[in-house]
Design a protein around this motif. Structure first.
Motif, PDB file in Angstrom:
ATOM      1  N   LEU A 503       0.853  -1.191   0.000  1.00 42.57           N
ATOM      2  CA  LEU A 503       0.000   0.000   0.000  1.00 42.57           C
ATOM      3  C   LEU A 503       0.887   1.239   0.000  1.00 42.57           C
ATOM      4  O   LEU A 503       1.670   1.472   0.929  1.00 42.57           O
ATOM      5  N   THR A 504       0.773   2.065  -1.043  1.00 42.52           N
ATOM      6  CA  THR A 504       1.609   3.255  -1.194  1.00 42.52           C
ATOM      7  C   THR A 504       0.729   4.454  -1.541  1.00 42.52           C
ATOM      8  O   THR A 504      -0.453   4.317  -1.887  1.00 42.52           O
ATOM      9  N   LEU A 505       1.336   5.620  -1.462  1.00 39.50           N
ATOM     10  CA  LEU A 505       0.617   6.833  -1.863  1.00 39.50           C
ATOM     11  C   LEU A 505       0.266   6.797  -3.347  1.00 39.50           C
ATOM     12  O   LEU A 505      -0.802   7.271  -3.754  1.00 39.50           O
ATOM     13  N   GLU A 506       1.165   6.243  -4.159  1.00 40.96           N
ATOM     14  CA  GLU A 506       0.879   6.141  -5.583  1.00 40.96           C
ATOM     15  C   GLU A 506      -0.348   5.281  -5.846  1.00 40.96           C
ATOM     16  O   GLU A 506      -1.192   5.626  -6.694  1.00 40.96           O
ATOM     17  N   MET A 507      -0.483   4.200  -5.119  1.00 45.45           N
ATOM     18  CA  MET A 507      -1.651   3.342  -5.285  1.00 45.45           C
ATOM     19  C   MET A 507      -2.930   4.060  -4.865  1.00 45.45           C
ATOM     20  O   MET A 507      -3.955   4.009  -5.563  1.00 45.45           O
ATOM     21  N   ILE A 508      -2.876   4.750  -3.728  1.00 48.42           N
ATOM     22  CA  ILE A 508      -4.067   5.447  -3.227  1.00 48.42           C
ATOM     23  C   ILE A 508      -4.509   6.524  -4.211  1.00 48.42           C
ATOM     24  O   ILE A 508      -5.683   6.607  -4.594  1.00 48.42           O
ATOM     25  N   PHE A 509      -3.563   7.369  -4.629  1.00 46.23           N
ATOM     26  CA  PHE A 509      -3.924   8.451  -5.544  1.00 46.23           C
ATOM     27  C   PHE A 509      -4.207   7.927  -6.952  1.00 46.23           C
ATOM     28  O   PHE A 509      -4.894   8.586  -7.727  1.00 46.23           O
ATOM     29  N   GLY A 510      -3.693   6.760  -7.289  1.00 47.38           N
ATOM     30  CA  GLY A 510      -4.044   6.151  -8.570  1.00 47.38           C
ATOM     31  C   GLY A 510      -5.530   5.856  -8.661  1.00 47.38           C
ATOM     32  O   GLY A 510      -6.159   6.095  -9.693  1.00 47.38           O
ATOM     33  N   TYR A 511      -6.096   5.364  -7.557  1.00 44.80           N
ATOM     34  CA  TYR A 511      -7.539   5.099  -7.552  1.00 44.80           C
ATOM     35  C   TYR A 511      -8.337   6.389  -7.426  1.00 44.80           C
ATOM     36  O   TYR A 511      -9.443   6.498  -7.965  1.00 44.80           O
ATOM     37  N   ILE A 512      -7.793   7.390  -6.711  1.00 42.30           N
ATOM     38  CA  ILE A 512      -8.501   8.667  -6.590  1.00 42.30           C
ATOM     39  C   ILE A 512      -8.610   9.359  -7.941  1.00 42.30           C
ATOM     40  O   ILE A 512      -9.664   9.913  -8.307  1.00 42.30           O
ATOM     41  N   PHE A 513      -7.529   9.333  -8.724  1.00 39.87           N
ATOM     42  CA  PHE A 513      -7.510  10.012 -10.024  1.00 39.87           C
ATOM     43  C   PHE A 513      -7.930   9.091 -11.174  1.00 39.87           C
ATOM     44  O   PHE A 513      -7.782   9.485 -12.333  1.00 39.87           O
ATOM     45  N   TYR A 514      -8.458   7.938 -10.864  1.00 40.63           N
ATOM     46  CA  TYR A 514      -8.918   7.019 -11.906  1.00 40.63           C
ATOM     47  C   TYR A 514      -9.989   7.668 -12.791  1.00 40.63           C
ATOM     48  O   TYR A 514      -9.903   7.589 -14.029  1.00 40.63           O
ATOM     49  N   PRO A 515     -11.019   8.329 -12.193  1.00 43.36           N
ATOM     50  CA  PRO A 515     -12.005   8.998 -13.058  1.00 43.36           C
ATOM     51  C   PRO A 515     -11.391  10.133 -13.884  1.00 43.36           C
ATOM     52  O   PRO A 515     -11.840  10.388 -15.005  1.00 43.36           O
ATOM     53  N   VAL A 516     -10.386  10.813 -13.344  1.00 44.24           N
ATOM     54  CA  VAL A 516      -9.744  11.905 -14.086  1.00 44.24           C
ATOM     55  C   VAL A 516      -9.045  11.371 -15.328  1.00 44.24           C
ATOM     56  O   VAL A 516      -9.150  11.946 -16.418  1.00 44.24           O
ATOM     57  N   ALA A 517      -8.338  10.259 -15.174  1.00 41.94           N
ATOM     58  CA  ALA A 517      -7.677   9.651 -16.329  1.00 41.94           C
ATOM     59  C   ALA A 517      -8.698   9.230 -17.381  1.00 41.94           C
ATOM     60  O   ALA A 517      -8.433   9.331 -18.594  1.00 41.94           O
ATOM     61  N   PHE A 518      -9.859   8.781 -16.942  1.00 37.18           N
ATOM     62  CA  PHE A 518     -10.907   8.408 -17.901  1.00 37.18           C
ATOM     63  C   PHE A 518     -11.437   9.629 -18.644  1.00 37.18           C
ATOM     64  O   PHE A 518     -11.643   9.593 -19.867  1.00 37.18           O
ATOM     65  N   LEU A 519     -11.648  10.755 -17.924  1.00 43.12           N
ATOM     66  CA  LEU A 519     -12.265  11.931 -18.524  1.00 43.12           C
ATOM     67  C   LEU A 519     -11.351  12.647 -19.513  1.00 43.12           C
ATOM     68  O   LEU A 519     -11.839  13.364 -20.391  1.00 43.12           O
ATOM     69  N   ILE A 520     -10.054  12.499 -19.402  1.00 38.82           N
ATOM     70  CA  ILE A 520      -9.179  13.133 -20.394  1.00 38.82           C
ATOM     71  C   ILE A 520      -9.045  12.283 -21.652  1.00 38.82           C
ATOM     72  O   ILE A 520      -8.426  12.730 -22.628  1.00 38.82           O
ATOM     73  N   GLY A 521      -9.607  11.079 -21.656  1.00 40.64           N
ATOM     74  CA  GLY A 521      -9.624  10.250 -22.864  1.00 40.64           C
ATOM     75  C   GLY A 521      -8.564   9.183 -22.927  1.00 40.64           C
ATOM     76  O   GLY A 521      -8.209   8.714 -24.021  1.00 40.64           O
ATOM     77  N   THR A 522      -8.041   8.746 -21.782  1.00 41.42           N
ATOM     78  CA  THR A 522      -7.014   7.711 -21.762  1.00 41.42           C
ATOM     79  C   THR A 522      -7.597   6.372 -22.205  1.00 41.42           C
ATOM     80  O   THR A 522      -8.742   6.054 -21.864  1.00 41.42           O
ATOM     81  N   PRO A 523      -6.864   5.565 -22.970  1.00 46.28           N
ATOM     82  CA  PRO A 523      -7.353   4.224 -23.324  1.00 46.28           C
ATOM     83  C   PRO A 523      -7.709   3.408 -22.082  1.00 46.28           C
ATOM     84  O   PRO A 523      -7.090   3.549 -21.022  1.00 46.28           O
ATOM     85  N   ARG A 524      -8.725   2.557 -22.216  1.00 45.57           N
ATOM     86  CA  ARG A 524      -9.301   1.859 -21.058  1.00 45.57           C
ATOM     87  C   ARG A 524      -8.277   1.023 -20.295  1.00 45.57           C
ATOM     88  O   ARG A 524      -8.290   0.976 -19.068  1.00 45.57           O
ATOM     89  N   ASN A 525      -7.407   0.347 -21.009  1.00 43.70           N
ATOM     90  CA  ASN A 525      -6.467  -0.552 -20.334  1.00 43.70           C
ATOM     91  C   ASN A 525      -5.272   0.175 -19.716  1.00 43.70           C
ATOM     92  O   ASN A 525      -4.383  -0.467 -19.141  1.00 43.70           O
ATOM     93  N   VAL A 530      -1.964   5.859 -15.930  1.00 43.57           N
ATOM     94  CA  VAL A 530      -1.957   7.315 -16.088  1.00 43.57           C
ATOM     95  C   VAL A 530      -2.439   8.000 -14.813  1.00 43.57           C
ATOM     96  O   VAL A 530      -1.914   9.044 -14.407  1.00 43.57           O
ATOM     97  N   ALA A 531      -3.428   7.398 -14.148  1.00 45.46           N
ATOM     98  CA  ALA A 531      -3.923   7.965 -12.895  1.00 45.46           C
ATOM     99  C   ALA A 531      -2.825   7.975 -11.823  1.00 45.46           C
ATOM    100  O   ALA A 531      -2.704   8.942 -11.047  1.00 45.46           O
ATOM    101  N   LYS A 532      -2.011   6.933 -11.765  1.00 47.43           N
ATOM    102  CA  LYS A 532      -0.907   6.907 -10.806  1.00 47.43           C
ATOM    103  C   LYS A 532       0.099   8.018 -11.093  1.00 47.43           C
ATOM    104  O   LYS A 532       0.615   8.666 -10.166  1.00 47.43           O
ATOM    105  N   LEU A 533       0.387   8.250 -12.367  1.00 44.84           N
ATOM    106  CA  LEU A 533       1.314   9.327 -12.717  1.00 44.84           C
ATOM    107  C   LEU A 533       0.767  10.689 -12.298  1.00 44.84           C
ATOM    108  O   LEU A 533       1.524  11.539 -11.804  1.00 44.84           O
ATOM    109  N   ILE A 534      -0.521  10.921 -12.502  1.00 50.52           N
ATOM    110  CA  ILE A 534      -1.124  12.191 -12.069  1.00 50.52           C
ATOM    111  C   ILE A 534      -1.025  12.328 -10.557  1.00 50.52           C
ATOM    112  O   ILE A 534      -0.731  13.418 -10.026  1.00 50.52           O
ATOM    113  N   GLY A 535      -1.244  11.228  -9.829  1.00 50.73           N
ATOM    114  CA  GLY A 535      -1.112  11.263  -8.378  1.00 50.73           C
ATOM    115  C   GLY A 535       0.309  11.567  -7.934  1.00 50.73           C
ATOM    116  O   GLY A 535       0.528  12.342  -6.992  1.00 50.73           O
ATOM    117  N   VAL A 536       1.288  10.960  -8.605  1.00 43.68           N
ATOM    118  CA  VAL A 536       2.695  11.237  -8.278  1.00 43.68           C
ATOM    119  C   VAL A 536       3.014  12.706  -8.509  1.00 43.68           C
ATOM    120  O   VAL A 536       3.715  13.358  -7.722  1.00 43.68           O
TER     121      VAL A 536
END
Length: 644
Positions: A503-525, A530-536
């Motif tokens: 359990l890391t901060l990257e993992m936590i913020f990866g799930y928090i920013f998961y909808p954000v990565a979807f809304l900018i148009g990131t491929p589903r897989n 991408v959400a983890k990178l935004i969290g970092v």
């Protein structure tokens, strides 16, 4: 003689006297000057200034005449005494006075014959441009030399002719096309028509392009468009004062941002221009390696290590920028950009200057440009200034990201797109409700700091500042990465008792920013990556995020996912930059520290949304990914060559 009621003897000119001081300049002894007759009617409560029966005009004239005569006599006596004291053993001339006279002579000659020097360089570059166009070998590469020649000629001409005379034709065309068409629309309907027209342009530009093999399907472009709508709605819903939103600024900001993205990512001319800029940045990196090779050796200078690749590039780039500052090129660029956004988006002059300067010189230095106005800014202006700093990156770190193998075209275009985006989002989140001091125009005050005496002095000052900035970046990265590693270790230990592994901060913020990565148009897989990178980027900084993006962990990302991540990370919106903004602005305006501290978190969120909007707009516009795939391969090859 009876005095009128409310008569004040202190206001009687006969009871007044004037003193002449030898240490004052001659201008200070001049009679008062009336600049304008305001025709202000006195209030009933105002005291009667003087006895109306007294000829005050005659008395004042006598006082001024006597003062002039005494000042003239004192000045003559002082001049005579100074002349008497001049002797071989009298007053010594300051040391270095001959060099000062010689320098002033050179400046005088340069100003006198500046037209001849500019004429020579104009003829030289015109002949250079003609030689390129005339040769079959180089004619196909006409675009960049032509634009460079046009820029140089425009700058040389504006040294002698005001730029407004060169823009008369543009104003003539504007008044007879756009302005005339708008005049036919009723005033109450113009804002609605502008909104409908902007949406129509965005929809046509997004979905009119056909789907190609290996490109972006319309379904993913539609998600990016939906993400922009969600961002704008969210800012409107959480606005500080929805009734005061200036929708002209919001609409024009979104339109300019989309047009810039369309020009860069769809047209060959736009791509070639930004590719040429990225080529210059890559060449700059190679020159910095030559300096590193001298300090160490050739083998070490080619190592792909942060200390030997990124740090020298930062130092060298800042030193070069200081030369451009000395020549006035950076100030000229910032002034033109600022006027463009001031005129098109109806923001204050201070906001336009800071927004235009942020991609060039960074969040702290851009605020220093408006130092005289800092104590008098409105709260909305402070919000906008901090938002502009959070929404983009500085040129001093741009070359370092390119050295990591990040797409130069995406980085440079994101910096330009974030300028109108930051203005639009800030005016949505925190509208202006006060009267701004710089609403009348764009003003860049002269800096009162020590100026360089010549080009070498400016280069030396830039090199020293580059060492300071590079050391600050190096120290912050070391401490932040170590702190996050400590927190991750504690989280892993704590979550181990719940059978949660790693359990890391990257993992936590990866799930928090998961909808954000979807809304900018990131491929589903690739959403979680991408959400983890935004969290970092948010909890640490974009340096760490870009280093991770260039590492082996994210090699599997598609070209679209990598490009969207590059746009989404291109900003200073992280927790570490909060302290930078508060520190700089508090030093410029100590009395406004409370306002700055209360607005900084809102500006952080708004700046982050501005950067994500640039990513979503890029996701709407990117269709043919083949050219970006080739550019990514070249960047990766360059980074691999450096590491080898």
């Amino acid at each position: 003689m009876s005095q009128p009621q409310h008569y004040d003897e202190a206001l009687d000119p006969r009871h007044q006297h004037l003193h002449g001081h030898l240490h004052h300049s001659e201008a200070s002894q001049a009679p008062p000057v009336v600049h304008a007759d305001a025709h202000i009617h006195p209030r009933e409560s105002d005291p009667v200034p003087q006895d109306p029966t007294v000829d005050t005009k005659h008395i004042i004239e006598e006082k001024v005449t006597s003062l002039d005569e005494s000042s003239t006599d004192e000045k003559n006596n002082t001049s005579a005494s100074i002349k008497d004291q001049e002797s071989p053993i009298g007053i010594e001339k300051p040391s270095g006075w001959k060099s000062i006279i010689k320098l002033n002579t050179y400046k005088y000659l340069y100003r006198k014959y500046m037209w001849a020097i500019h004429l020579f360089w104009g003829c030289f570059f015109t002949a250079w441009w003609i030689s390129i166009v005339a040769q079959d070998k180089h004619r196909h590469n006409w675009l960049i030399p032509t634009l460079l020649w046009m820029f140089l000629m425009a700058r040389l001409i504006t040294f002698h002719v005001p730029s407004r005379y060169l823009l008369v034709w543009a104003a003539w065309v504007w008044d007879r096309t756009v302005a005339k068409a708008v005049s036919y629309i009723p005033p109450n309907w113009r804002l609605i028509a502008a909104a409908v027209g902007t949406v129509a342009v965005i929809l046509v530009g997004t979905f009119a392009s056909p789907e190609i093999e290996g490109g972006t399907p319309r379904s993913e472009r539609a998600i990016s468009f939906f993400g922009c709508v969600v961002a704008i709605f969210g800012l409107w819903a959480t606005s500080n004062n929805r009734s005061k939103i200036n929708w002209h600024t919001v609409i024009s900001g979104m339109l300019i941002q989309f047009i810039v993205a369309l020009f860069v990512l769809r047209t060959k001319a736009g791509y070639d221009i930004f590719d040429f800029i990225s080529f210059l940045c890559r060449k700059l990196l190679s020159f910095a390696k030559d300096g590193t090779a001298f300090i160490t050796n050739t083998t070490i200078s080619q190592l792909g290590m942060f200390f030997f690749t990124v740090i020298p590039a930062i130092i060298f780039f800042i030193a070069i920028v200081h030369i451009f500052y000395y020549w006035g090129i950076i100030q000229w660029f910032i002034g033109k950009f600022a006027y463009l956004f001031y005129w098109s988006m109806r923001v204050s002059g201070a906001e336009a200057v800071v927004a235009a300067a942020s991609p060039f010189i960074g969040q702290g230095e851009s605020a220093i440009l408006i130092k005289p106005f800092a104590p008098h800014l409105t709260k909305a202006e402070y919000h906008q200034i901090m938002t502009s700093g959070f929404a983009t990156i500085a040129g001093s770190v741009l070359v370092s990201y390119i050295a990591m193998g990040v797409s130069p075209q995406a980085l440079i275009s994101s910096c330009v797109m974030s300028i109108p985006a930051s203005l639009a989002t800030s005016k949505l989140r925190y509208p202006e409700v006060e009267q701004t001091l710089t609403d009348g125009g764009v003003v860049i005050p002269d800096d009162d700091t020590e100026e360089a005496h010549n080009v070498l002095h400016a280069f030396s000052n830039g090199a020293w500042l580059g060492i300071v900035i590079a050391g600050t970046i190096l120290t912050n990265l070391l401490c932040i990465i170590a702190l996050v590693a400590l927190i991750n270790a504690l989280l892993t230990w704590f979550a181990g008792f719940w059978n949660i592994d790693n359990l890391t901060l990257e993992m936590i913020f990866g799930y928090i920013f998961y909808p954000v990565a979807f809304l900018i148009g990131t491929p589903r897989n690739e959403l979680y990556d991408v959400a983890k990178l935004i969290g970092v980027k948010v909890i640490q900084n974009e340096f760490v995020a870009y280093a991770s993006l260039s590492g082996p962990e994210y090699e599997h990302l598609s070209i679209r996912g990598r490009m969207l991540a590059t746009y989404a990370l291109c900003g200073f919106a992280n927790l570490g930059s909060v302290g930078t903004n508060i520190g700089v602005l508090s030093q410029l305006a100590p009395s406004r520290t409370g306002d700055i501290a209360s607005l900084v978190m809102s500006s952080l969120v708004t700046g982050c949304i501005s950067t994500l909007l640039s990513a979503a707009v890029a996701g709407m516009v990117m269709t043919d990914l083949r050219r970006f795939e080739l550019a990514a391969e070249l960047a990766a090859a360059a980074a691999a060559a450096g590491s080898s």
